[in-house]
Design an enzyme around this catalytic site. Structure first.
Site, PDB file in Angstrom:
ATOM      1  N   MET A  61       0.805  -1.221   0.000  1.00 47.78           N
ATOM      2  CA  MET A  61       0.000   0.000   0.000  1.00 47.78           C
ATOM      3  C   MET A  61       0.843   1.278   0.000  1.00 47.78           C
ATOM      4  O   MET A  61       0.286   2.369  -0.116  1.00 47.78           O
ATOM      5  CB  MET A  61      -0.955   0.002   1.190  1.00 47.78           C
ATOM      6  CG  MET A  61      -0.322  -0.174   2.557  1.00 47.78           C
ATOM      7  SD  MET A  61       0.467   1.279   3.288  1.00 47.78           S
ATOM      8  CE  MET A  61      -0.943   2.344   3.482  1.00 47.78           C
ATOM      9  N   TYR A  62       2.150   1.179   0.123  1.00 48.94           N
ATOM     10  CA  TYR A  62       2.970   2.388   0.101  1.00 48.94           C
ATOM     11  C   TYR A  62       2.910   3.028  -1.287  1.00 48.94           C
ATOM     12  O   TYR A  62       3.276   2.406  -2.280  1.00 48.94           O
ATOM     13  CB  TYR A  62       4.416   2.084   0.456  1.00 48.94           C
ATOM     14  CG  TYR A  62       4.647   1.624   1.881  1.00 48.94           C
ATOM     15  CD1 TYR A  62       3.677   1.807   2.866  1.00 48.94           C
ATOM     16  CD2 TYR A  62       5.841   1.025   2.253  1.00 48.94           C
ATOM     17  CE1 TYR A  62       3.900   1.377   4.171  1.00 48.94           C
ATOM     18  CE2 TYR A  62       6.073   0.604   3.550  1.00 48.94           C
ATOM     19  CZ  TYR A  62       5.100   0.782   4.503  1.00 48.94           C
ATOM     20  OH  TYR A  62       5.317   0.356   5.793  1.00 48.94           O
ATOM     21  N   SER A  63       2.454   4.256  -1.331  1.00 42.47           N
ATOM     22  CA  SER A  63       2.267   4.978  -2.596  1.00 42.47           C
ATOM     23  C   SER A  63       1.438   4.160  -3.578  1.00 42.47           C
ATOM     24  O   SER A  63       1.701   4.149  -4.781  1.00 42.47           O
ATOM     25  CB  SER A  63       3.614   5.343  -3.233  1.00 42.47           C
ATOM     26  OG  SER A  63       4.260   6.351  -2.507  1.00 42.47           O
ATOM     27  N   GLY A  64       0.449   3.448  -3.069  1.00 43.99           N
ATOM     28  CA  GLY A  64      -0.430   2.669  -3.931  1.00 43.99           C
ATOM     29  C   GLY A  64       0.306   1.608  -4.737  1.00 43.99           C
ATOM     30  O   GLY A  64      -0.106   1.268  -5.841  1.00 43.99           O
ATOM     31  N   GLY A  65       1.401   1.067  -4.181  1.00 46.05           N
ATOM     32  CA  GLY A  65       2.188   0.045  -4.877  1.00 46.05           C
ATOM     33  C   GLY A  65       3.422   0.596  -5.562  1.00 46.05           C
ATOM     34  O   GLY A  65       4.290  -0.172  -5.980  1.00 46.05           O
TER      35      GLY A  65
END
Length: 341
Positions: A61-65
């Site tokens: 989920m970091y920066s939406g992948g």
């Protein structure tokens, strides 16, 4: 750089882990303007590897992948795959729809395949659950993680913040069924948040589980004077939610860090990180977005705090209501998911 076994395994990891939440894309996910794109991330990945750091932590989920994509492209520039240890996580929602998050068998199998695709790898070394999922039986989660390991998509599994009783329950279910157990705990620990010392840390020490805490500098609060601010400190809503209790006591701790740092002639971050090694931590997860961040983290490895210094750092602390162990994603995370993975 010293290397140690990750908990009960034979896997060798550096005493520092580079956290990669700060690398990715500001246009994706819920992270703020402090996230670095690929070109600005490159110098820090290179410096970490050249300094001997072989342990890198990210999450789907970091920066939406985008974090996984960035480190997946950058790590091969500077190191062979067999020399580095890559960890990622799953649980938090990646899209507003059923089954796009959580720890069900379906979600975990989707999440690991998607993470491997973004990382451009055929396996991760450590696959972690980001939080406890109250909506999924833990037996389902542990069996799914075991099958992911047996399928060769992950070498080991770990957990992140939860209550000690939850972690003990998961481990016992794995043991009773002959499934793969967790070998590491990525929990919230620093001089401003020490609640983990009550149960989780003693449990992990007793069971030989590695401790790889997140936010060892309290989102940078321990690395600067109390009244100083950064872009991240002003825009990191989740970070603000973690440190709202006993503010006067926290300030006293930060001031104690400053006093010791000045007396020792080192950075504040070095003092705050050195404290972790007095607690039996395997590898604190450090971030690096500015020149000097990695150097100050490395300096902590050679800084041995005295008993008097430890007492000075710990004395102002006041107990807090547990935070960061929520079993469901925060409102901020859920409402700010942007786009697809």
């Amino acid at each position: 750089m010293d290397y140690v076994n990750l908990g009960p395994t034979g896997l060798k990891v550096s005493r520092l882990c580079l956290g990669c939440m700060s690398y990715g894309d500001t246009r994706r996910g819920w992270h703020g303007d402090w996230v670095l794109d690929e070109d600005r991330s490159r110098p820090f990945i290179r410096e970490a590897i050249e300094s001997g750091i072989n342990f890198f932590d990210t999450a789907n989920m970091y920066s939406g992948g985008a974090s996984e994509e960035v480190i997946g492209r950058l790590l091969p520039e500077f190191a062979h795959r067999d020399e580095i240890v890559v960890a990622t996580k799953a649980f938090l929602p990646w899209r507003r729809a059923p089954n796009t998050g959580g720890l069900s068998r379906k979600s975990l199998f989707n999440a690991i395949d998607d993470s491997l695709g973004r990382l451009k790898m055929d396996h991760v070394d450590l696959y972690q659950i980001h939080r406890w999922d109250e909506s999924t039986p833990i037996a389902e989660t542990m069996e799914a993680l075991h099958d992911i390991v047996k399928a060769g998509k992950a070498r080991y599994i770990g957990a992140s913040s939860m209550y000690a009783w939850q972690f003990a329950k998961a481990q016992e279910i794995a043991r009773a069924n002959g499934w793969t157990p967790f070998v590491s705990m990525q929990n919230h620990l620093n001089l401003l948040y020490r609640e983990e010392e009550r149960e989780m840390i003693p449990l992990c020490h007793d069971q030989g589980v590695a401790l790889i805490p997140w936010s060892p500098l309290a989102r940078g609060r321990l690395a600067r004077a109390w009244d100083q601010s950064t872009v991240r400190s002003e825009t990191d809503g989740f970070g603000k939610s973690l440190y709202r209790q006993n503010v006067d006591a926290d300030r006293a701790v930060v001031e104690a860090v400053g006093v010791i740092a000045e007396a020792r002639g080192v950075e504040r971050a070095s003092v705050a990180l050195a404290w972790h090694f007095t607690k039996g931590v395997t590898a604190p997860i450090v971030g690096a977005t500015r020149r000097g961040h990695i150097a100050s983290a490395l300096a902590a490895l050679d800084l041995e705090l005295t008993a008097d210094e430890i007492e000075c750092l710990e004395a102002p602390y006041l107990p807090k209501t547990p935070v960061g162990v929520e079993s469901t994603a925060s409102t901020e995370w859920r409402l700010s998911v942007k786009g697809d993975r």
